[in-house]
Design a protein around this motif. Structure first.
Motif, PDB file in Angstrom:
ATOM      1  N   PHE A  69       0.869  -1.173   0.000  1.00 30.73           N
ATOM      2  CA  PHE A  69       0.000   0.000   0.000  1.00 30.73           C
ATOM      3  C   PHE A  69       0.907   1.225   0.000  1.00 30.73           C
ATOM      4  CE2 PHE A  69      -2.578  -3.000   2.709  1.00 30.73           C
ATOM      5  CZ  PHE A  69      -3.519  -3.294   1.732  1.00 30.73           C
ATOM      6  N   HIS A  70       0.802   2.033  -1.007  1.00 29.62           N
ATOM      7  CA  HIS A  70       1.645   3.232  -1.082  1.00 29.62           C
ATOM      8  C   HIS A  70       0.771   4.445  -1.340  1.00 29.62           C
ATOM      9  CE1 HIS A  70       5.027   0.537  -1.216  1.00 29.62           C
ATOM     10  NE2 HIS A  70       4.509  -0.060  -2.266  1.00 29.62           N
ATOM     11  N   ALA A  71       0.895   5.440  -0.488  1.00 38.27           N
ATOM     12  CA  ALA A  71       0.162   6.696  -0.652  1.00 38.27           C
ATOM     13  C   ALA A  71       0.751   7.720   0.304  1.00 38.27           C
ATOM     14  CB  ALA A  71      -1.324   6.509  -0.340  1.00 38.27           C
ATOM     15  N   PRO A  72       0.674   9.000  -0.059  1.00 31.95           N
ATOM     16  CA  PRO A  72       1.046  10.019   0.930  1.00 31.95           C
ATOM     17  C   PRO A  72       0.129   9.886   2.146  1.00 31.95           C
ATOM     18  CG  PRO A  72       0.729  10.993  -1.252  1.00 31.95           C
ATOM     19  CD  PRO A  72       0.241   9.571  -1.323  1.00 31.95           C
ATOM     20  N   CYS A  73       0.593  10.302   3.293  1.00 31.94           N
ATOM     21  CA  CYS A  73      -0.173  10.145   4.529  1.00 31.94           C
ATOM     22  C   CYS A  73      -1.585  10.711   4.402  1.00 31.94           C
ATOM     23  CB  CYS A  73       0.567  10.799   5.685  1.00 31.94           C
ATOM     24  SG  CYS A  73      -0.203  10.492   7.284  1.00 31.94           S
ATOM     25  N   ALA A  74      -1.726  11.872   3.798  1.00 27.12           N
ATOM     26  CA  ALA A  74      -3.042  12.513   3.681  1.00 27.12           C
ATOM     27  C   ALA A  74      -4.020  11.703   2.843  1.00 27.12           C
ATOM     28  CB  ALA A  74      -2.894  13.911   3.077  1.00 27.12           C
ATOM     29  N   ASP A  75      -3.505  10.871   1.947  1.00 23.14           N
ATOM     30  CA  ASP A  75      -4.371  10.064   1.079  1.00 23.14           C
ATOM     31  C   ASP A  75      -4.499   8.618   1.548  1.00 23.14           C
ATOM     32  OD1 ASP A  75      -4.576  12.312  -0.536  1.00 23.14           O
ATOM     33  OD2 ASP A  75      -2.908  11.690  -1.827  1.00 23.14           O
ATOM     34  N   GLY A  76      -3.808   8.265   2.620  1.00 20.64           N
ATOM     35  CA  GLY A  76      -3.824   6.890   3.093  1.00 20.64           C
ATOM     36  C   GLY A  76      -5.144   6.496   3.726  1.00 20.64           C
ATOM     37  N   LYS A  77      -5.332   5.204   3.851  1.00 20.99           N
ATOM     38  CA  LYS A  77      -6.540   4.652   4.463  1.00 20.99           C
ATOM     39  C   LYS A  77      -6.152   3.954   5.762  1.00 20.99           C
ATOM     40  CE  LYS A  77      -8.567   4.024  -0.035  1.00 20.99           C
ATOM     41  NZ  LYS A  77      -8.545   3.143  -1.165  1.00 20.99           N
ATOM     42  N   PRO A  78      -6.826   4.268   6.865  1.00 19.87           N
ATOM     43  CA  PRO A  78      -6.476   3.656   8.147  1.00 19.87           C
ATOM     44  C   PRO A  78      -6.465   2.129   8.129  1.00 19.87           C
ATOM     45  CG  PRO A  78      -7.865   5.555   8.533  1.00 19.87           C
ATOM     46  CD  PRO A  78      -7.826   5.339   7.038  1.00 19.87           C
ATOM     47  N   GLU A  79      -7.343   1.490   7.384  1.00 20.07           N
ATOM     48  CA  GLU A  79      -7.334   0.023   7.317  1.00 20.07           C
ATOM     49  C   GLU A  79      -6.045  -0.479   6.658  1.00 20.07           C
ATOM     50  OE1 GLU A  79      -8.111  -3.978   7.672  1.00 20.07           O
ATOM     51  OE2 GLU A  79      -8.866  -2.264   8.797  1.00 20.07           O
TER      52      GLU A  79
END
Length: 147
Positions: A69-79
Motif C-alpha cells: 500500500f503506497h500513498a502520501p499520509c493525507a491520502d492513506g486509508k487507516p485500514e
C-alpha cells in the motif's frame, strides 16, 4: 536442479500467508508449509507449539513480510495502515516472542529479519510503508544485542 533454499538432509517448517504452489511442489519432501497469519497471536502460538512438538526446538527464525500500500499520509486509508503495521511489525513481534524460547535451546540458533529499504529512506508516497519497517529495524537491534 535443486532449488537454492533446499538443503540436503534438512527438514523444516515454513509459514506464508499465501504459500507458493511451485515452492511447495519443489520442496514438499523437505519443507512442511503451513498457512498462518503472523499478525494473529493464536496462529503464531499454534505454529511454534507445533515446531516444538515436532522438532524439539528451532534453529532459525526468518522474518520477512510486507504488503503493498503506497500513498502520501493525507491520502492513506487507516485500514491499510493497520494491515501494513500488522504485516511488518506485529508479525515480527509475535514470531520473535514465540520463537526465542525455542531458539535458546539450540546452540548456534539465529534470527534473520529482512525489512524493506523503506525502513532506511523516506519516500513521499510510502509514509506508513516507511514507518513500519523502520520500527522493525529499531526493534530488532535490542534482541541482536542479547535481549
Amino acid at each position: 536442479m535443486r532449488p537454492a533454499c533446499c538443503t540436503k538432509g534438512r527438514r523444516g517448517r515454513t509459514t506464508r500467508r499465501q504459500a507458493s504452489g511451485a515452492c511447495q511442489r519443489a520442496l514438499k519432501e523437505r519443507i512442511d508449509p503451513i498457512t498462518a497469519d503472523a499478525g494473529n497471536t493464536e496462529q503464531v502460538a499454534a505454529l511454534f507449539a507445533e515446531a516444538q512438538r515436532r522438532f524439539h526446538g528451532l534453529d532459525l527464525l526468518s522474518n520477512t513480510a510486507g504488503v503493498d500500500f503506497h500513498a502520501p499520509c493525507a491520502d492513506g486509508k487507516p485500514e491499510e495502515w493497520r494491515q501494513t503495521i500488522e504485516a511488518y511489525l506485529s508479525g515480527v513481534l509475535h514470531c520473535m516472542h514465540a520463537a526465542i524460547p525455542l531458539l535458546r535451546a539450540r546452540p548456534g540458533a539465529m534470527i534473520s529479519t529482512v525489512a524493506s529499504v523503506g525502513g532506511r529512506y523516506g519516500l513521499p508516497e510510502w509514509s506508513v510503508d516507511n514507518a513500519a519497517p523502520f520500527a522493525v529495524v529499531g526493534f530488532h537491534d535490542a534482541p541482536r544485542q542479547g535481549a
